[in-house]
Design an enzyme around this catalytic site. Structure first.
Site, mmCIF file in Angstrom:
data_model
loop_
_atom_site.group_PDB
_atom_site.id
_atom_site.type_symbol
_atom_site.label_atom_id
_atom_site.label_comp_id
_atom_site.label_asym_id
_atom_site.label_seq_id
_atom_site.Cartn_x
_atom_site.Cartn_y
_atom_site.Cartn_z
ATOM 1 N N SER A 103 18.505 -16.964 56.334
ATOM 2 C CA SER A 103 19.859 -17.339 55.951
ATOM 3 C C SER A 103 20.240 -18.654 56.645
ATOM 4 C CB SER A 103 20.826 -16.195 56.279
ATOM 5 O OG SER A 103 22.076 -16.400 55.677
ATOM 6 N N GLU A 120 20.235 -11.914 45.770
ATOM 7 C CA GLU A 120 20.870 -12.463 46.965
ATOM 8 C C GLU A 120 22.392 -12.297 46.984
ATOM 9 O OE1 GLU A 120 19.508 -13.566 49.649
ATOM 10 O OE2 GLU A 120 17.647 -14.640 49.249
ATOM 11 N N HIS A 136 21.123 -9.862 49.821
ATOM 12 C CA HIS A 136 20.870 -10.791 50.918
ATOM 13 C C HIS A 136 20.758 -10.043 52.248
ATOM 14 C CE1 HIS A 136 20.937 -14.598 53.058
ATOM 15 N NE2 HIS A 136 21.962 -14.211 53.787
#
Length: 469
Positions: free
Chosen positions: A156, A281, A380
């Site tokens: 990330s 995601e 995600h």
């Protein structure tokens, strides 16, 4: 064996706030390395400006002066939250025969404020990461690690930082492989001009614009005051990475080029790259909008894509999905303005012209459904517990793994650690992972199977490449 709370730079406090990191003071005798590294200041958690510490985890039988590969981990959290203790590297270290280093680095305004009154153009968090890599080069052998076999990895926000380090002359030669999980190098970051606009606004909001010594005034502000600047700015679900005030700044000495441009033009470090993300995601970010209507979906597309919204709506008609929210999550996950599939593909394509690249998609469905009935899919961050033991002091929304998922976890650790050893994830007792190369192979990772997947077609990347970004 884990050694915690090792300083890699002097405390960035008082006059050292918003300056490049410098070496810490040495100590004599034995230092207590059992206290966890304190997190840097961040909203929602007590943190400390004196936070430039790292943790080292090595297999118990590792000899000083050994030659195990080193994996340096940059935690996620959007470059505004997270810490070295968030992920425990024991499984990677022991099962993968690695020395794992997890680091803190300055976050938010303390890590990335770019103002005309401050030196460096922002990027202090990136400077911290480079300082940690220099510490690894000088000290890895003391923990049985090889300073000439270092993999820089992140997820990330940490993955975006990996991309910046790939493009930064400051870090050249300090690592030899890179792993970017759910943070594509193709997503543009802030330009210096945009970052300094944020800096001017922050200076005004903090009451320092008219001060005789603006930098001194800013340094007098408390961390709490700084954390309250620009809360939520740039974080709209349909936003872009460059909308956010805190992050890497391109056009600076630390980061002369955009990371994606550096990959395309040959300006990035030519090291093997493992890159990918999760299949869905953006579902976790859209999940709180489960009640979205069809009209609101159309409005969101118009807000996001302007005069291209009709074209996007034609490609993603709301009637093709179980709900407007699921349609929106699919659009945003494929487009990837903040995080998503097609920027990952473009990153792999750009990188593969000059270095070995291995691309993946984590597609294991979480099985989680919100109280509003929204299916989370492979959202995600859901891949994180497959590689790391997560510290219980940090949020952990992930479900307990099944036996099949534990086997998938073991396979992923084998892939990641093999890549850290020699730049190639392949090895015995696991499916072959083809190099991305000219064929554009992306490997899907799930309990349903590990095999090449039609990634570009599934996420309609040809469609997205034809639209303005």
């Amino acid at each position: 064996m884990t050694y915690s709370g090792i300083p890699y730079a002097a405390p960035p406090v008082d006059e050292r706030r918003w300056r490049p990191p410098v070496r810490p003071r040495s100590w004599s005798g034995v230092r207590d390395a059992t206290t966890p590294s304190p997190p840097c200041p961040q909203r929602g958690m007590a943190g400390f400006e004196d936070c430039l510490y790292l943790d080292v985890t090595a297999p118990r039988n590792t000899r000083r002066g050994g030659r195990l590969p080193v994996l340096v981990w940059l935690h996620g959290g959007g470059l505004t939250s997270g810490g070295a203790q968030q992920q425990d590297g024991v499984e990677l270290a022991v099962d993968g025969d690695l020395v794992v280093v997890t680091i803190n680095y300055r976050l938010g305004a303390l890590g990335f404020l770019s103002a005309p009154s401050l030196e460096g153009g922002g990027n202090y968090g990136l400077m911290d990461q480079a300082a940690a890599l220099r510490w690894v080069r000088g000290n890895a052998a003391r923990f049985g690690g090889d300073p000439h076999n270092v993999t820089l990895a992140g997820q990330s926000g940490g993955a975006r930082a990996v991309c910046a380090q790939l493009a930064s002359p400051m870090s050249r030669g300090l690592f030899h492989r890179a792993i970017s999980q759910s943070g594509a190098c193709d997503n543009p970051v802030l330009t210096l001009a945009a970052a300094q606009e944020f800096g001017v606004r922050a200076t005004e909001d903090l009451g320092c614009a008219a001060a005789a010594d603006i930098a001194g005034c800013l340094r007098e502000r408390t961390p709490a005051e700084l954390l309250d600047i620009f809360v939520g700015v740039g974080m709209a679900v349909n936003g872009r990475v460059a909308d956010r005030p805190w992050g890497p700044v391109a056009g600076t000495r630390v980061l002369p080029q955009q990371p994606g441009e550096a990959l395309r033009t040959g300006g990035a470090a030519r090291v093997p790259l493992l890159v990918g993300g999760t299949r869905d995601e953006m579902r976790s970010f859209v999940s709180n909008q489960a009640g979205l209507t069809a009209e609101q979906y159309r409005s969101m597309l118009t807000e996001t894509f302007g005069d291209q919204a009709t074209v996007v709506l034609g490609k993603y008609p709301v009637t093709d999905y179980d709900s407007p929210a699921l349609a929106l999550a699919t659009v945003l996950s494929d487009w990837g303005g903040a995080i998503g599939a097609c920027p990952v593909l473009r990153t792999a394509e750009a990188a593969a012209t000059r270095r070995p690249v291995y691309a993946y998609e984590f597609a294991e469905d979480s099985g989680q459904v919100t109280t509003g009935g929204f299916p989370m899919g492979a959202y995600h961050g859901v891949d994180m517990p497959y590689l790391w033991t997560l510290d219980p002091a940090w949020p952990n929304p992930y479900p307990e793994p099944t036996a099949a998922q534990r086997r998938l976890s073991a396979t992923m650790i084998d892939y990641w650690s093999a890549f850290a050893h020699n730049g190639d994830p392949n090895g015995p007792r696991r499916p072959h992972w083809p190099e991305f190369g000219d064929t554009g192979t992306v490997l899907t990772l799930s309990t349903s199977g590990i095999a090449p997947t039609p990634f570009a077609a599934t996420h309609r990347c040809d469609f997205w490449s034809a639209l303005p970004r």
